[in-house]
Scaffold this active site. Structure first.
Site, PDB file in Angstrom:
ATOM      1  N   GLY A  71       7.135  14.861  -7.875  1.00  0.00           N
ATOM      2  CA  GLY A  71       7.058  15.902  -8.745  1.00  0.00           C
ATOM      3  C   GLY A  71       6.148  16.104  -9.609  1.00  0.00           C
ATOM      4  N   PRO A 169      10.949  -0.398   7.213  1.00  0.00           N
ATOM      5  CA  PRO A 169      11.217   0.241   5.699  1.00  0.00           C
ATOM      6  C   PRO A 169      10.087   0.186   4.728  1.00  0.00           C
ATOM      7  CG  PRO A 169      12.371  -2.117   5.850  1.00  0.00           C
ATOM      8  CD  PRO A 169      11.709  -1.675   7.172  1.00  0.00           C
ATOM      9  N   GLY A 171       9.426   1.707   0.398  1.00  0.00           N
ATOM     10  CA  GLY A 171       9.821   2.114  -0.639  1.00  0.00           C
ATOM     11  C   GLY A 171       8.343   2.639  -1.516  1.00  0.00           C
ATOM     12  N   GLU A 215      -0.949   3.182   0.548  1.00  0.00           N
ATOM     13  CA  GLU A 215      -2.065   3.366  -0.546  1.00  0.00           C
ATOM     14  C   GLU A 215      -2.985   4.488  -0.113  1.00  0.00           C
ATOM     15  OE1 GLU A 215      -0.732   2.743  -3.425  1.00  0.00           O
ATOM     16  OE2 GLU A 215       0.831   1.426  -2.497  1.00  0.00           O
ATOM     17  N   HIS A 218      -1.690   8.033  -0.694  1.00  0.00           N
ATOM     18  CA  HIS A 218      -1.641   8.284  -2.072  1.00  0.00           C
ATOM     19  C   HIS A 218      -2.962   9.084  -2.447  1.00  0.00           C
ATOM     20  CE1 HIS A 218       2.278   7.212  -3.691  1.00  0.00           C
ATOM     21  NE2 HIS A 218       2.201   5.955  -3.460  1.00  0.00           N
TER      22      HIS A 218
END
Length: 243
Positions: A71, A169, A171, A215, A218
């Site tokens: 957000g 998986p 996170g 990363e 990102h």
């Protein structure tokens, strides 16, 4: 003034859709709305002491001590390259220190500058032996989860060495409390420099390659939720929340 701040902090109230939110107004979920609307308007109430601290100290300044959450606009923009004259400078060294501290303060294997509010192409990663040993042996074997030392990369460039996609998986510290299965290339090479300008070259396979790709995403404003198998998106504490 103190009394007024206390009364304001203690009275959270819903705000009708379409109206601007006055600065500092504590917002509560709108009870009459559907889940989507309520989630959109829900805000954490700021206590008197939090409001007073913010008034005295002002807003936090990047690099933040905690990762920003999904957000935050900084997570969705492409990060800028670090200028050559910044290498070895105090700001970049401070960012490197904050990334290292952030990695070691929580169960986190990689952390990027945008996650700490700094829109620069920098990330750090580390998998200590003790943390590696916490993975189940079968998972370690299947995904080649092996320890690696702290690495910090400035202006990293990625090259895929093995195009096979392996799903596992993931996170993210900026999507706290959730995980999902994400496909990643099996082997990659990343190169760049460290905060002092020394060359860094890293050829990685398996879990380390996954961390690097996460990363690097990102730095381009991409989150793992953009690549995940949506049916596997999970609140990792869902069982505890039912108790």
């Amino acid at each position: 003034m103190a009394a007024a701040l206390g009364r304001a902090a203690g009275r959270a109230r819903p705000v009708p859709a379409g109206l601007p939110i006055p600065p500092g107004l504590p917002i509560a979920p709108c009870r009459g709305c559907g889940d989507g609307d309520a989630a959109g308007w829900a805000r954490r109430e700021r206590s008197y002491w939090r409001a007073l601290r913010r008034q005295v100290l002002g807003p936090p300044v990047p690099p933040f001590a905690e990762p920003v959450q999904v957000g935050a606009p900084v997570l969705r923009g492409a990060a800028a390259a670090v200028a050559a004259e910044q290498l070895g400078g105090p700001e970049l060294r401070r960012l490197a220190k904050a990334l290292t501290a952030g990695l070691r303060a929580r169960p986190c294997l990689g952390l990027s500058a945008p996650q700490l509010g700094v829109p620069l192409r920098v990330f750090a990663a580390e998998l200590p032996p003790d943390r590696c040993a916490g993975y189940p042996p079968a998972l370690r074997r299947a995904h080649r989860i092996e320890p690696f030392p702290l690495r910090l990369l400035v202006n990293p460039a990625l090259r895929v060495l093995d195009t096979r996609l392996v799903t596992a998986p993931e996170g993210c510290a900026s999507i706290h409390g959730f995980s999902a299965y994400v496909p990643r290339h099996w082997a990659v090479h990343v190169s760049g420099v460290d905060e002092l300008g020394a060359l860094v070259s890293w050829e990685a396979t398996g879990w380390a390659a996954r961390i690097i790709q996460h990363e690097m995403d990102h730095l381009d404003g991409i989150l793992y939720i953009d690549r995940m198998d949506t049916r596997t998106f999970t609140n990792v504490a869902w069982m505890e929340l039912m108790d």
